[in-house]
Design a protein around this motif. Structure first.
Motif, PDB file in Angstrom:
ATOM      1  N   GLN A 225      32.680  38.904  39.543  1.00  0.00           N
ATOM      2  CA  GLN A 225      33.917  38.286  39.083  1.00  0.00           C
ATOM      3  C   GLN A 225      35.093  39.249  39.119  1.00  0.00           C
ATOM      4  OE1 GLN A 225      34.142  35.029  38.551  1.00  0.00           O
ATOM      5  NE2 GLN A 225      31.974  34.936  39.129  1.00  0.00           N
ATOM      6  N   ILE A 226      34.833  40.524  38.823  1.00  0.00           N
ATOM      7  CA  ILE A 226      35.907  41.522  38.900  1.00  0.00           C
ATOM      8  C   ILE A 226      36.376  41.682  40.337  1.00  0.00           C
ATOM      9  CG2 ILE A 226      36.410  43.991  38.698  1.00  0.00           C
ATOM     10  CD1 ILE A 226      34.794  44.060  36.157  1.00  0.00           C
ATOM     11  N   GLN A 227      35.432  41.716  41.268  1.00  0.00           N
ATOM     12  CA  GLN A 227      35.805  41.841  42.681  1.00  0.00           C
ATOM     13  C   GLN A 227      36.684  40.675  43.109  1.00  0.00           C
ATOM     14  OE1 GLN A 227      35.351  44.499  44.219  1.00  0.00           O
ATOM     15  NE2 GLN A 227      33.351  45.421  43.925  1.00  0.00           N
ATOM     16  N   LYS A 228      36.304  39.465  42.726  1.00  0.00           N
ATOM     17  CA  LYS A 228      37.085  38.278  43.087  1.00  0.00           C
ATOM     18  C   LYS A 228      38.451  38.299  42.419  1.00  0.00           C
ATOM     19  CE  LYS A 228      33.040  35.279  43.754  1.00  0.00           C
ATOM     20  NZ  LYS A 228      32.322  34.074  43.252  1.00  0.00           N
ATOM     21  N   ALA A 229      38.480  38.696  41.137  1.00  0.00           N
ATOM     22  CA  ALA A 229      39.753  38.731  40.407  1.00  0.00           C
ATOM     23  C   ALA A 229      40.713  39.748  41.017  1.00  0.00           C
ATOM     24  CB  ALA A 229      39.492  39.066  38.938  1.00  0.00           C
ATOM     25  N   LEU A 230      40.180  40.877  41.465  1.00  0.00           N
ATOM     26  CA  LEU A 230      41.020  41.897  42.107  1.00  0.00           C
ATOM     27  C   LEU A 230      41.613  41.366  43.409  1.00  0.00           C
ATOM     28  CD1 LEU A 230      38.994  45.179  41.489  1.00  0.00           C
ATOM     29  CD2 LEU A 230      41.283  44.646  40.643  1.00  0.00           C
TER      30      LEU A 230
END
Length: 390
Positions: A225-230
């Protein structure tokens, strides 16, 4: 017994000649008229005999063809009865066949148990399938039908809505068949109930990406989710924040009340944090008493308000097995893009900010600044633990 035309003709000719000879023997002369009529009778009898033979041959041919057709009809009737019996005999197996020539569909008895409509309803209304396919898979189902029309076999997992049970999963397999002219003639296929299999798959996914105790995302899910949010933050140029939460002195609760009480406390803490954040925010458990909450498109002022709300609400007393327990927490916050433009820098920054808050009175929050860059963390730090797991 059939008498041939030749026999009839010969008989008539013999009779005519005999009559002519008999008349000659009586009168010692031959009448021109009698001779003419005798010849005429012989000619017509010969023509009649020829047509009679042709008619008899045609009748025999028609009779043979009719007998053959009757035999084929009987065989087809038996095959159809066997076919129908096959389709109505099995309660578990779900077969179907669709005929493009007459646009008729036939479903086996098992369709009733799988989908909740009677076999007769399905056989009379092939559009029931479109009505029960879940909205999420409706486009995929229509795509499968288009592929079948183009002569391609299909194999699709579809979610359906059973009228009584609710959501179920089926495996839809179908094979189109063409005739000698290359035209699509029929489709044979099968439905298979894979609900239990899908439930197990979803459970395994949940176990892989969700914390078993608190049922919130674990660090593997959070990492995705962090990768997608970034990616979204970079594309749309909006901010993105990470809040690292660590419970203060959680070990004392475990030592005093036991691990079961400690587990219950963690569940209650997660519940309280969830009530302090928004629906679109994501909380995850990344360690024993460590959590990360990620926020998208959230300003600094709003992040601080949320942090203060969490600290205040989580610090209120807990009632666990007739015992009262108290806990506090320390929070570290980092923000994209000011504190880092990748996952590693943002997590390390939030870790340092949390460490600073914990070592400066606990039960408070700290937003990362460059002044905290030189803060040394005595243990491995959350990012190193994170990477060990991933």
């Amino acid at each position: 017994m059939n008498i041939s035309g030749k026999v009839v003709t010969s008989t008539i000719a013999v009779v005519a000649v005999v009559n002519l000879v008999y008349f000659f023997s009586l009168t010692n002369s031959v009448s021109i008229t009698g001779l003419f009529f005798t010849i005429l009778i012989i000619f017509f009898s010969w023509d009649f005999g020829r047509k009679y033979d042709t008619t008899i041959k045609l009748y025999d041919s028609i009779k043979v063809v009719n007998e053959k057709l009757q035999k084929e009809k009987l065989e087809l009737t038996i095959k159809y009865e066997d076919y129908e019996q096959f389709f109505t005999s099995f309660d578990e197996a779900i077969f179907f066949s669709y005929n493009y020539n007459n646009h008729q569909a036939m479903f086996s008895k098992g369709i009733e148990k799988l989908i909740g409509y009677t076999q007769t309803e399905f056989n009379n209304n092939k559009d029931i399938l479109k009505q029960i396919v879940h909205n999420e898979d409706f486009l995929e189902f229509n795509k499968a039908l288009r592929e079948l029309k183009h002569g391609k076999p299909v194999r699709k997992e579809l979610k359906i809505i059973h009228p009584k049970i609710g959501e179920k999963w089926v495996l839809f397999k179908a094979q189109p068949f063409r005739n000698m002219d290359g035209m699509l003639e029929k489709i044979n296929g099968q439905f298979e109930d894979i609900t239990r299999q899908k439930e197990l798959e979803l459970e395994l996914q949940r176990m892989a990406f969700f914390d078993e105790l608190t049922d919130i995302p674990n660090r593997k899910m959070l990492d995705r989710q962090i990768q997608k949010a970034l990616v979204r933050s970079k594309r749309h140029q909006h901010n993105f924040s990470i809040m690292f939460i660590d419970l203060d002195d959680f070990k004392k609760v475990n030592d005093t009340l036991g691990h079961d009480a400690g587990d219950q406390l963690l569940i209650d803490v997660v519940s309280r944090i969830n009530q302090c954040i928004r629906e679109e925010d994501l909380i995850s458990r990344i360690g024993g008493d460590e959590f990360i909450v990620m926020f998208e498109e959230t300003g600094k002022d709003e992040i601080e308000q949320i942090a203060e709300r969490i600290i205040k609400y989580v610090a209120e007393p807990y009632k666990i097995n007739d015992y009262s327990a108290n806990i506090s927490l320390s929070i570290g916050i980092s923000m994209y893009p000011n504190d880092g433009e990748d996952k590693e820098k943002l997590i390390k920054a939030a870790d340092k900010a949390m460490y600073y808050a914990k070592n400066n009175g606990k039960n408070n929050y700290q937003i990362y600044t460059e002044d905290l860059n030189d803060v040394e963390i005595n243990d491995k730090g959350i990012f190193n633990k994170w990477m060990e797991v991933l």
